[in-house]
Design a protein around this motif. Structure first.
Motif, PDB file in Angstrom:
ATOM      1  N   VAL A  75     -18.635  17.776  -1.841  1.00  0.00           N
ATOM      2  CA  VAL A  75     -17.543  16.827  -1.631  1.00  0.00           C
ATOM      3  C   VAL A  75     -18.150  15.437  -1.503  1.00  0.00           C
ATOM      4  CG1 VAL A  75     -15.791  16.165   0.069  1.00  0.00           C
ATOM      5  CG2 VAL A  75     -16.094  18.564  -0.511  1.00  0.00           C
ATOM      6  N   PHE A  76     -17.427  14.452  -1.998  1.00  0.00           N
ATOM      7  CA  PHE A  76     -17.902  13.069  -1.980  1.00  0.00           C
ATOM      8  C   PHE A  76     -16.731  12.209  -1.526  1.00  0.00           C
ATOM      9  CE2 PHE A  76     -19.127   9.050  -3.850  1.00  0.00           C
ATOM     10  CZ  PHE A  76     -20.513   9.064  -3.800  1.00  0.00           C
ATOM     11  N   THR A  77     -16.985  11.205  -0.698  1.00  0.00           N
ATOM     12  CA  THR A  77     -15.833  10.399  -0.243  1.00  0.00           C
ATOM     13  C   THR A  77     -15.963   8.922  -0.643  1.00  0.00           C
ATOM     14  OG1 THR A  77     -16.838  10.032   1.937  1.00  0.00           O
ATOM     15  CG2 THR A  77     -15.301  11.866   1.751  1.00  0.00           C
ATOM     16  N   ILE A  78     -14.809   8.315  -0.870  1.00  0.00           N
ATOM     17  CA  ILE A  78     -14.730   6.853  -1.070  1.00  0.00           C
ATOM     18  C   ILE A  78     -13.762   6.350  -0.007  1.00  0.00           C
ATOM     19  CG2 ILE A  78     -14.108   4.978  -2.634  1.00  0.00           C
ATOM     20  CD1 ILE A  78     -14.694   6.722  -4.974  1.00  0.00           C
ATOM     21  N   VAL A  79     -14.306   5.560   0.907  1.00  0.00           N
ATOM     22  CA  VAL A  79     -13.505   5.142   2.062  1.00  0.00           C
ATOM     23  C   VAL A  79     -13.368   3.621   2.106  1.00  0.00           C
ATOM     24  CG1 VAL A  79     -13.360   5.211   4.587  1.00  0.00           C
ATOM     25  CG2 VAL A  79     -14.344   7.143   3.353  1.00  0.00           C
ATOM     26  N   GLY A  80     -12.170   3.154   2.329  1.00  0.00           N
ATOM     27  CA  GLY A  80     -11.970   1.708   2.437  1.00  0.00           C
ATOM     28  C   GLY A  80     -10.537   1.437   2.824  1.00  0.00           C
ATOM     29  N   GLU A  81     -10.323   0.257   3.445  1.00  0.00           N
ATOM     30  CA  GLU A  81      -8.953  -0.006   3.878  1.00  0.00           C
ATOM     31  C   GLU A  81      -8.021  -0.197   2.678  1.00  0.00           C
ATOM     32  OE1 GLU A  81      -8.313  -4.101   5.721  1.00  0.00           O
ATOM     33  OE2 GLU A  81     -10.490  -3.952   5.773  1.00  0.00           O
ATOM     34  N   SER A  82      -6.732  -0.206   2.969  1.00  0.00           N
ATOM     35  CA  SER A  82      -5.743  -0.336   1.916  1.00  0.00           C
ATOM     36  C   SER A  82      -5.977  -1.645   1.148  1.00  0.00           C
ATOM     37  CB  SER A  82      -4.358  -0.314   2.556  1.00  0.00           C
ATOM     38  OG  SER A  82      -3.395  -0.324   1.558  1.00  0.00           O
ATOM     39  N   ARG A  83      -5.839  -1.606  -0.160  1.00  0.00           N
ATOM     40  CA  ARG A  83      -6.013  -2.735  -1.086  1.00  0.00           C
ATOM     41  C   ARG A  83      -7.473  -3.145  -1.272  1.00  0.00           C
ATOM     42  NH1 ARG A  83      -1.982  -4.823   2.310  1.00  0.00           N
ATOM     43  NH2 ARG A  83       0.113  -4.681   1.472  1.00  0.00           N
ATOM     44  N   SER A  84      -8.401  -2.249  -0.922  1.00  0.00           N
ATOM     45  CA  SER A  84      -9.808  -2.608  -1.100  1.00  0.00           C
ATOM     46  C   SER A  84     -10.313  -2.275  -2.493  1.00  0.00           C
ATOM     47  CB  SER A  84     -10.669  -1.934  -0.020  1.00  0.00           C
ATOM     48  OG  SER A  84     -10.530  -0.528  -0.091  1.00  0.00           O
ATOM     49  N   GLY A  85      -9.540  -1.528  -3.268  1.00  0.00           N
ATOM     50  CA  GLY A  85      -9.936  -1.278  -4.661  1.00  0.00           C
ATOM     51  C   GLY A  85     -10.349   0.154  -4.977  1.00  0.00           C
ATOM     52  N   LYS A  86     -10.044   1.101  -4.097  1.00  0.00           N
ATOM     53  CA  LYS A  86     -10.463   2.503  -4.309  1.00  0.00           C
ATOM     54  C   LYS A  86      -9.823   3.100  -5.568  1.00  0.00           C
ATOM     55  CE  LYS A  86      -8.647   3.699  -0.364  1.00  0.00           C
ATOM     56  NZ  LYS A  86      -8.100   2.409   0.092  1.00  0.00           N
ATOM     57  N   THR A  87      -8.495   2.984  -5.645  1.00  0.00           N
ATOM     58  CA  THR A  87      -7.782   3.610  -6.768  1.00  0.00           C
ATOM     59  C   THR A  87      -8.229   3.006  -8.103  1.00  0.00           C
ATOM     60  OG1 THR A  87      -5.911   4.114  -5.339  1.00  0.00           O
ATOM     61  CG2 THR A  87      -5.461   4.078  -7.692  1.00  0.00           C
ATOM     62  N   THR A  88      -8.516   1.707  -8.097  1.00  0.00           N
ATOM     63  CA  THR A  88      -8.968   1.064  -9.342  1.00  0.00           C
ATOM     64  C   THR A  88     -10.304   1.655  -9.794  1.00  0.00           C
ATOM     65  OG1 THR A  88      -7.843  -0.931  -8.615  1.00  0.00           O
ATOM     66  CG2 THR A  88      -9.429  -1.184 -10.395  1.00  0.00           C
ATOM     67  N   ILE A  89     -11.184   1.918  -8.845  1.00  0.00           N
ATOM     68  CA  ILE A  89     -12.477   2.533  -9.194  1.00  0.00           C
ATOM     69  C   ILE A  89     -12.233   3.921  -9.792  1.00  0.00           C
ATOM     70  CG2 ILE A  89     -14.591   3.533  -8.190  1.00  0.00           C
ATOM     71  CD1 ILE A  89     -14.541   1.093  -6.219  1.00  0.00           C
ATOM     72  N   LEU A  90     -11.336   4.668  -9.201  1.00  0.00           N
ATOM     73  CA  LEU A  90     -11.032   6.009  -9.721  1.00  0.00           C
ATOM     74  C   LEU A  90     -10.430   5.909 -11.133  1.00  0.00           C
ATOM     75  CD1 LEU A  90      -9.456   7.652  -6.528  1.00  0.00           C
ATOM     76  CD2 LEU A  90     -11.817   7.803  -7.324  1.00  0.00           C
ATOM     77  N   ASP A  91      -9.549   4.913 -11.334  1.00  0.00           N
ATOM     78  CA  ASP A  91      -8.943   4.721 -12.669  1.00  0.00           C
ATOM     79  C   ASP A  91     -10.035   4.461 -13.707  1.00  0.00           C
ATOM     80  OD1 ASP A  91      -6.409   4.890 -11.595  1.00  0.00           O
ATOM     81  OD2 ASP A  91      -6.050   2.729 -11.561  1.00  0.00           O
ATOM     82  N   LEU A  92     -10.946   3.559 -13.337  1.00  0.00           N
ATOM     83  CA  LEU A  92     -11.995   3.192 -14.304  1.00  0.00           C
ATOM     84  C   LEU A  92     -12.882   4.390 -14.611  1.00  0.00           C
ATOM     85  CD1 LEU A  92     -12.911  -0.330 -12.834  1.00  0.00           C
ATOM     86  CD2 LEU A  92     -11.866   0.106 -15.059  1.00  0.00           C
ATOM     87  N   HIS A  93     -13.168   5.192 -13.593  1.00  0.00           N
ATOM     88  CA  HIS A  93     -13.994   6.387 -13.829  1.00  0.00           C
ATOM     89  C   HIS A  93     -13.245   7.371 -14.723  1.00  0.00           C
ATOM     90  CE1 HIS A  93     -16.999   9.466 -13.185  1.00  0.00           C
ATOM     91  NE2 HIS A  93     -16.005  10.316 -12.993  1.00  0.00           N
TER      92      HIS A  93
END
Ligand SMILES: Nc1ncnc2c1ncn2[C@@H]1O[C@H](COP(=O)(O)OP(=O)(O)OP(=O)(O)O)[C@@H](O)[C@H]1O
Ligand SMILES: [Mg+2]
Length: 304
Positions: A44-62
């Motif tokens: 398991v791997f986690t990406i943690v950050g507050e709301s609007r920090s850009g997590k979903t965008t990183i997932l989209d790009l991947h």
């Protein structure tokens, strides 16, 4: 047919910049993606950050990098977790994300044990679960242990990497579940830009430079200039989601205005408008005002 103005507005809204921490995160995800599956050994791997920090965008790009034109192989199975999640609903969402045609029509097949077979058939190499903090109740912080346990079972069954993305509550979830914690192979923390750190300020300026270049204007607005970068930071607390919303609104105003680039006037107006939302910190005075010459309409008229 779309007008030139609408085409430019669409282009403005579609800007996504690969830079600094985004590039670093994508590189880690690619390495993780390339790791050989190890059934019975969940990772398991986690990406943690507050709301609007850009997590979903990183997932989209991947996800885009690994997208294939047909339904198969579906190299990335991506889902968003709902707060009311149990083993069965998790299994159903994972199967659907993997493109299992039977799962959507026959609820009897929605079980975790079906997932390894579907995963192999569909050529799935990574499972991404966004909004994973939903397993922690936002109000009373109670953890949904059943669902957390189901993720652990899922990880062991498939042996391919499972990426969980979410806000800081996700850390609590992992820490409270020893078995899930034992399967943790890495964590990326995403923080807002911080002007008190030279590296972070440099990264902010780099982001603004790229963003400026991508904006649909014939000229750039010099957003990366230190004084402007600082004002943008103070207007947004350095959160990438607030920065992009400010720049988008400023861009819309400039397009509307028929101007060749965005300037302090647009930034100031956009900020005034957006401070109606508390996310921007309404107590601040307009950070663009002090950089600005008198407003265009207030400029002294030439007397002939
Ligand atoms: N690299 C980037 N380039 C351009 N825009 C970006 C980038 N990263 C984030 N954004 C913009 O910032 C906004 C917030 O990003 P995103 O939705 O990825 O954040 P999040 O961490 O998933 O937030 P939440 O926890 O609320 O879901 C989005 O509108 C997105 O377009
Ligand atoms: Mg998100």
């Amino acid at each position: 047919m779309k007008s030139d103005e609408n085409i430019r507005l669409d282009a403005l809204r579609a800007i996504r910049v690969e830079f600094g921490f985004v590039k670093a995160a994508l590189k880690r995800l690619s390495t993780l993606h390339a790791s050989a599956p190890r059934p019975r050994e969940g990772h398991v791997f986690t990406i943690v950050g507050e709301s609007r920090s850009g997590k979903t965008t990183i997932l989209d790009l991947h996800e885009e990098k690994f997208a294939s034109p047909g339904p198969r192989p579906r190299r990335v199975a991506r889902l968003t977790l709902l707060s009311k999640c149990n083993e069965r609903t998790l299994a159903a969402s994972v199967l659907e994300a993997m493109g299992d045609p039977a799962a959507s029509t026959n609820s009897r097949v929605q079980s975790l044990t079906r997932i390894p077979m579907v995963s192999k058939t569909m050529g799935v190499e990574m499972i991404i679960i966004d909004e994973a903090q939903h397993l922690v109740n936002r109000r009373n912080k109670e953890i949904n242990y059943d669902a957390a346990d189901a993720i652990k079972v899922l990880a062991d069954l498939v042996g391919i990497p499972i990426v969980l993305a979410g806000t800081e509550d996700l850390d609590r979830l992992i820490a409270a579940n020893l078995q899930l914690e034992g399967r943790l192979r890495g964590r990326i923390a995403i923080a807002p830009f911080d002007v008190s750190s030279d590296d972070s300020f440099k990264e902010l300026r780099c982001f603004l430079r790229y963003y400026d270049l991508e904006m649909p204007f014939p000229m750039t607005g010099g957003l990366h200039e230190p004084h402007l970068a600082r004002a943008i930071h103070s207007a947004t607390s350095g959160l990438i989601g607030l920065i992009t919303r400010l720049l988008q609104r400023s861009g819309e105003l400039a397009i509307d205005d028929g101007r060749p680039f965005i300037d302090l006037y647009h930034l100031g107006c956009a900020w005034e408008e957006l401070t109606a939302s508390s996310a921007y910190g309404r107590s601040l005075s307009n950070p663009f005002d002090r950089l600005r010459e008198p407003k265009r309409e207030e400029k002294p008229q030439r007397s002939d």
